[in-house]
Scaffold this active site. Structure first.
Site, short mmCIF file in Angstrom:
data_model
loop_
_atom_site.label_atom_id
_atom_site.label_comp_id
_atom_site.label_asym_id
_atom_site.label_seq_id
_atom_site.Cartn_x
_atom_site.Cartn_y
_atom_site.Cartn_z
CD GLU A 1 9.83 -4.19 15.89
OE1 GLU A 1 10.82 -4.56 15.24
OE2 GLU A 1 9.66 -3.01 16.29
CB SER B 1 12.71 5.00 9.27
OG SER B 1 13.00 4.80 10.64
CB CYS C 1 14.45 1.59 0.30
SG CYS C 1 15.49 0.36 -0.48
CD GLU D 1 10.73 6.36 3.36
OE1 GLU D 1 11.08 6.53 4.55
OE2 GLU D 1 11.22 5.49 2.63
CG PHE E 1 7.86 -3.30 7.45
CD1 PHE E 1 7.10 -3.66 6.34
CD2 PHE E 1 7.99 -1.93 7.73
CE1 PHE E 1 6.49 -2.71 5.54
CE2 PHE E 1 7.39 -0.98 6.93
CZ PHE E 1 6.64 -1.38 5.83
CE LYS F 1 15.44 -5.64 15.99
NZ LYS F 1 14.05 -5.45 15.47
#
Ligand code: NAD
Length: 492
Positions: A179, A229, A284, A385, A152, A176
């Site tokens: 979402e 992740s 990240c 994280e 995301f 893809k």
């Protein structure tokens, strides 16, 4: 493209309504406004896209590379033309500031530009007369249908670490999107359509786990690029590899920066604040732990606390805002409970950003910059994280202690050093177990013409995205040995 606010998939050159039983709301995290509904597409729609891409591959691989890149040139100019509109969409669905969104799209476009060099980048090798009258050559051919599964936090850029190279090399493609933030990729696919790619060459299927599993299992899909992740990266890598696919899977991170006493404290504070709190820490390559060595401790901790407290938090589209919300309410709750966990285990919140009120955006998912002092290097908070605007401070006596802490972590995405000593910088670069290294740099993001590295549990695979690694990932080598007896040539 939507029907009654419901986003469509893009398969075989047309926009198609999904037969999904479930739709999710796409929400602006600053305002809580519902922007659209995204389908959780069933496996059958991944199959439609994969089959269309497999059919298109037969023709697309035969289009000369010099002609394939003409579509990318068109795409680059379309992306420039719609730059502001796409950047605003990123801010609206993802929360980052408009400046950060523009930076994201700039890197996406740079990857298109680099991929336009494919005619030279995918050249092979040849040796004449490896024995008398025998030549050997190595050529690069595309692998077939390839797919990207995106996270995301960079709705526009991440697919561009892969897709432009894959297409330029003669592969066909399926994206893809996350979402949580599907709108940006929708706008980009409208531009891909305008760029005129032949039908089936580029496809997009929305969804979550079912769509991902269908990608991992589909026999026509030969290569998968995943970013997200670590637990999901591991899963994607093992299931995709078990199915015989090429997989590159980038995972999570816990990025440390080390501050030596000889660092320029003003610069270090500014750069570290941008790294830790930029994109609300949802990057990240965000600095998550600052390890101060010796006398660096006091000046750095005071400076970073002041920088955290004074950062302007608000709606990313508003002028002067330096940090937006986190992605959603669940994320805010998770970040705030990790801050509490840190405090419960002995840390002090010198700046506590929990439960802020942002005037005019009371329904937004905001966490202000937070600085935790006296964090236990072996404790949970120094290892997990957080993926939010939280910087943990750890103090050690020597650079060796700092490197030991850095190398003890599960992740290896990025590590940075702030110093004016060349010797310390070289030692750090040499000894640290991380894929992206910054020296007096807080977000060591490789340019499009370098691979985006990552070690340990931040990356599963061998070849990374961007640059030459992408060309290698999206091509398979074929070695040809040819005998042409001399007496045959003499006839001519
Ligand atoms: P995520 O792992 O939740 O989701 C990533 C993708 O995987 C999404 O498309 C999602 O639909 C899919 N997915 C989620 N759960 C799944 C499951 N159980 N099975 C199959 N598919 C699943 O990640 P996110 O929250 O969207 O993104 C944030 C994470 O991404 C952070 O950990 C961050 O460090 C990481 N990230 C890493 C890099 C890098 O370069 N290493 C870059 C950006 C983000």
């Amino acid at each position: 493209m939507t029907t009654n606010g419901r986003l469509l998939n893009y398969i075989n050159g047309e926009w198609r309504q999904s037969a999904a039983a479930d739709y999710l709301e796409v929400v602006n995290p600053a305002t809580s406004e519902v922007l659209a509904q995204v389908p959780l597409s069933p496996a059958a729609e991944v199959d439609e896209a994969a089959q269309a891409a497999a059919l298109a591959f037969e023709e697309w691989r035969r289009v000369p590379a010099v002609d394939r890149i003409q579509y990318l040139f068109k795409l680059k100019f379309l992306l420039e033309e719609h730059f502001e509109e796409i950047s605003r969409t990123i801010t609206m669905e993802c929360g980052k500031t408009i400046g950060e969104s523009r930076g994201e799209m700039r890197r996406a476009i740079e990857n298109v530009e680099v991929a336009c060099g494919i005619p030279m980048m995918m050249q092979g090798d040849m040796s004449e007369d490896i024995a008398s009258g025998i030549d050997e050559l190595m050529i690069r051919q595309p692998v077939g249908v390839c797919a990207a599964i995106a996270p995301f936090n960079f709705p526009g850029m991440i697919a561009f670490w892969f897709m432009p190279y894959a297409l330029a090399c003669g592969n066909t493609y399926l994206v893809k999107p996350s979402e949580k933030v599907p709108l940006t990729m929708h706008k980009i696919f409208e531009l891909l359509e305008q760029a005129g790619f032949p039908e089936g060459v580029v496809n997009m299927v929305n969804g979550s786990k079912e769509a991902v599993d269908a990608i991992l299992d589909h026999p026509a899909i030969k290569a998968i690029s995943f970013v997200g992740s670590t637990p999901v990266a591991k899963y994607v890598y093992s299931r995709g590899s078990a199915n015989g696919k090429r997989v590159q899977a980038q995972g999570g991170a816990k990025n440390p920066i080390i501050v030596l006493p000889d660092a320029d404290m003003e610069m270090t504070k500014r750069i570290t604040a941008d790294s830790a709190f930029g994109c609300a820490g949802q990057r990240c390559l965000a600095a998550s732990v600052a390890v101060t060595v010796g006398d660096a401790h006091q000046p750095f901790s005071e400076a970073i606390a002041e920088a955290a407290a004074s950062r302007v938090v608000g709606y990313g589209l508003d002028e002067g805002v330096q940090m937006g919300p986190v992605i959603n309410q669940a994320s805010q709750t998770r970040i705030e409970s990790l801050i509490q966990q840190g405090i419960d285990s002995g840390a002090t919140a010198v700046v506590d950003g929990r439960s802020p009120t942002i005037s005019g955006f009371e329904n937004g998912s905001f966490v202000r910059p937070t600085v935790l002092q006296n964090v236990d290097p072996a404790g949970e908070i120094a290892k997990t994280e957080i993926f939010g605007p939280v910087l943990s401070l750890i103090h050690v006596n020597t650079i060796d202690d700092a490197i030991k802490y850095v190398n003890s972590g599960q992740y290896g995405n990025m590590a940075c050093l702030f110093t004016s000593s060349g010797a310390a910088a070289r030692k750090f670069r040499y000894e640290v177990d991380a894929g992206n290294i910054g020296i007096n740099v807080g977000v060591a993001a490789p340019m499009a013409f370098f691979p985006f590295s990552g070690w340990k549990e931040s990356f599963f695979g061998t070849l990374h995205g961007q640059g030459n690694h992408a060309v290698e990932f999206f091509t398979q080598t074929k070695v040809v040995v040819e005998r042409w007896p001399k007496q045959w040539s003499r006839q001519f």
